[in-house]
Design a protein around this motif. Structure first.
Motif, PDB file in Angstrom:
ATOM      1  N   ASP A  92       0.855  -1.188   0.000  1.00 18.95           N
ATOM      2  CA  ASP A  92       0.000   0.000   0.000  1.00 18.95           C
ATOM      3  C   ASP A  92       0.893   1.241   0.000  1.00 18.95           C
ATOM      4  OD1 ASP A  92      -1.928   1.936   0.338  1.00 18.95           O
ATOM      5  OD2 ASP A  92      -2.681   1.156   2.243  1.00 18.95           O
ATOM      6  N   GLN A  93       1.112   1.794  -1.183  1.00 21.39           N
ATOM      7  CA  GLN A  93       2.028   2.921  -1.317  1.00 21.39           C
ATOM      8  C   GLN A  93       1.593   4.126  -0.481  1.00 21.39           C
ATOM      9  OE1 GLN A  93       2.351   4.869  -5.127  1.00 21.39           O
ATOM     10  NE2 GLN A  93       4.499   5.386  -4.764  1.00 21.39           N
ATOM     11  N   ALA A  94       0.298   4.402  -0.432  1.00 19.90           N
ATOM     12  CA  ALA A  94      -0.198   5.550   0.334  1.00 19.90           C
ATOM     13  C   ALA A  94       0.146   5.406   1.820  1.00 19.90           C
ATOM     14  CB  ALA A  94      -1.698   5.715   0.152  1.00 19.90           C
ATOM     15  N   SER A  95      -0.013   4.217   2.363  1.00 19.62           N
ATOM     16  CA  SER A  95       0.330   3.988   3.773  1.00 19.62           C
ATOM     17  C   SER A  95       1.824   4.189   4.012  1.00 19.62           C
ATOM     18  CB  SER A  95      -0.082   2.584   4.204  1.00 19.62           C
ATOM     19  OG  SER A  95      -1.483   2.476   4.227  1.00 19.62           O
ATOM     20  N   GLY A  96       2.645   3.742   3.088  1.00 19.77           N
ATOM     21  CA  GLY A  96       4.088   3.951   3.207  1.00 19.77           C
ATOM     22  C   GLY A  96       4.453   5.421   3.205  1.00 19.77           C
ATOM     23  N   ILE A  97       3.799   6.190   2.343  1.00 16.92           N
ATOM     24  CA  ILE A  97       4.054   7.635   2.288  1.00 16.92           C
ATOM     25  C   ILE A  97       3.624   8.292   3.592  1.00 16.92           C
ATOM     26  CG2 ILE A  97       3.361   9.797   1.163  1.00 16.92           C
ATOM     27  CD1 ILE A  97       3.154   8.143  -1.471  1.00 16.92           C
ATOM     28  N   ILE A  98       2.455   7.916   4.090  1.00 17.37           N
ATOM     29  CA  ILE A  98       1.963   8.489   5.345  1.00 17.37           C
ATOM     30  C   ILE A  98       2.929   8.209   6.485  1.00 17.37           C
ATOM     31  CG2 ILE A  98       0.167   8.289   7.116  1.00 17.37           C
ATOM     32  CD1 ILE A  98      -1.826   7.858   4.757  1.00 17.37           C
ATOM     33  N   LEU A  99       3.378   6.979   6.625  1.00 20.50           N
ATOM     34  CA  LEU A  99       4.313   6.637   7.703  1.00 20.50           C
ATOM     35  C   LEU A  99       5.629   7.394   7.569  1.00 20.50           C
ATOM     36  CD1 LEU A  99       3.723   2.798   7.957  1.00 20.50           C
ATOM     37  CD2 LEU A  99       3.030   4.541   9.614  1.00 20.50           C
ATOM     38  N   ASP A 100       6.148   7.459   6.355  1.00 18.59           N
ATOM     39  CA  ASP A 100       7.420   8.152   6.132  1.00 18.59           C
ATOM     40  C   ASP A 100       7.297   9.637   6.437  1.00 18.59           C
ATOM     41  OD1 ASP A 100      10.180   8.324   5.159  1.00 18.59           O
ATOM     42  OD2 ASP A 100       9.298   9.408   3.460  1.00 18.59           O
ATOM     43  N   GLN A 101       6.267  10.270   5.908  1.00 17.39           N
ATOM     44  CA  GLN A 101       6.098  11.708   6.084  1.00 17.39           C
ATOM     45  C   GLN A 101       5.788  12.088   7.531  1.00 17.39           C
ATOM     46  OE1 GLN A 101       6.201  14.309   3.541  1.00 17.39           O
ATOM     47  NE2 GLN A 101       7.336  12.631   2.607  1.00 17.39           N
ATOM     48  N   ARG A 102       4.910  11.323   8.175  1.00 23.90           N
ATOM     49  CA  ARG A 102       4.465  11.706   9.518  1.00 23.90           C
ATOM     50  C   ARG A 102       5.423  11.253  10.620  1.00 23.90           C
ATOM     51  NH1 ARG A 102       1.259  15.150  11.067  1.00 23.90           N
ATOM     52  NH2 ARG A 102      -0.043  13.893  12.394  1.00 23.90           N
ATOM     53  N   PHE A 103       5.993  10.060  10.504  1.00 26.54           N
ATOM     54  CA  PHE A 103       6.727   9.499  11.636  1.00 26.54           C
ATOM     55  C   PHE A 103       8.229   9.404  11.442  1.00 26.54           C
ATOM     56  CE2 PHE A 103       2.357   7.992  11.731  1.00 26.54           C
ATOM     57  CZ  PHE A 103       1.968   8.560  12.926  1.00 26.54           C
ATOM     58  N   ILE A 104       8.694   9.585  10.227  1.00 26.55           N
ATOM     59  CA  ILE A 104      10.138   9.658  10.006  1.00 26.55           C
ATOM     60  C   ILE A 104      10.536  11.124   9.812  1.00 26.55           C
ATOM     61  CG2 ILE A 104      12.075   8.998   8.517  1.00 26.55           C
ATOM     62  CD1 ILE A 104      10.958   6.642  10.102  1.00 26.55           C
ATOM     63  N   LYS A 105       9.863  11.806   8.908  1.00 23.56           N
ATOM     64  CA  LYS A 105      10.190  13.205   8.602  1.00 23.56           C
ATOM     65  C   LYS A 105       9.433  14.195   9.468  1.00 23.56           C
ATOM     66  CE  LYS A 105      11.369  11.969   3.905  1.00 23.56           C
ATOM     67  NZ  LYS A 105      10.962  11.990   2.505  1.00 23.56           N
ATOM     68  N   GLN A 106       8.438  13.732  10.215  1.00 19.44           N
ATOM     69  CA  GLN A 106       7.626  14.537  11.136  1.00 19.44           C
ATOM     70  C   GLN A 106       6.972  15.729  10.444  1.00 19.44           C
ATOM     71  OE1 GLN A 106      10.146  15.359  14.515  1.00 19.44           O
ATOM     72  NE2 GLN A 106       9.994  13.268  15.232  1.00 19.44           N
ATOM     73  N   HIS A 107       6.427  15.498   9.254  1.00 23.69           N
ATOM     74  CA  HIS A 107       5.724  16.539   8.520  1.00 23.69           C
ATOM     75  C   HIS A 107       4.296  16.667   9.013  1.00 23.69           C
ATOM     76  CE1 HIS A 107       8.607  16.269   4.828  1.00 23.69           C
ATOM     77  NE2 HIS A 107       9.165  16.820   5.884  1.00 23.69           N
TER      78      HIS A 107
END
Length: 80
Positions: A18-33
């Motif tokens: 699920d590409q959208a879920s991967g983007i959400i996790l990366d943006q919110r919890f790795i990059k803290q956007h």
């Protein structure tokens, strides 16, 4: 550094399903956007998610990540 690499590996595995879920996790919890910036990134990748639906998708992504974490490293108990 090891923990960051492990998190990124989990995100890569989720992105395959699920590409959208991967983007959400990366943006919110790795990059803290912010939510707004994450929604913009999703739109740039051709995922149209409303802000109202975003939090549901974020929760789904977190549960997917939780299922990939080895149980001996989990300190929280999941309630269903």
């Amino acid at each position: 550094m090891f923990e960051l690499q492990e998190r990124q590996n989990i995100i890569k595995a989720i992105s395959k399903d699920d590409q959208a879920s991967g983007i959400i996790l990366d943006q919110r919890f790795i990059k803290q956007h912010s939510t707004k910036r994450t929604l913009a990134e999703l739109a740039a990748k051709h995922h149209s998610i409303t802000e109202g639906n975003f939090y549901h998708r974020q929760r789904k992504a977190l549960l997917m990540a939780y299922n990939l974490i080895p149980s001996d490293q989990v300190k929280l108990v999941r309630c269903e």
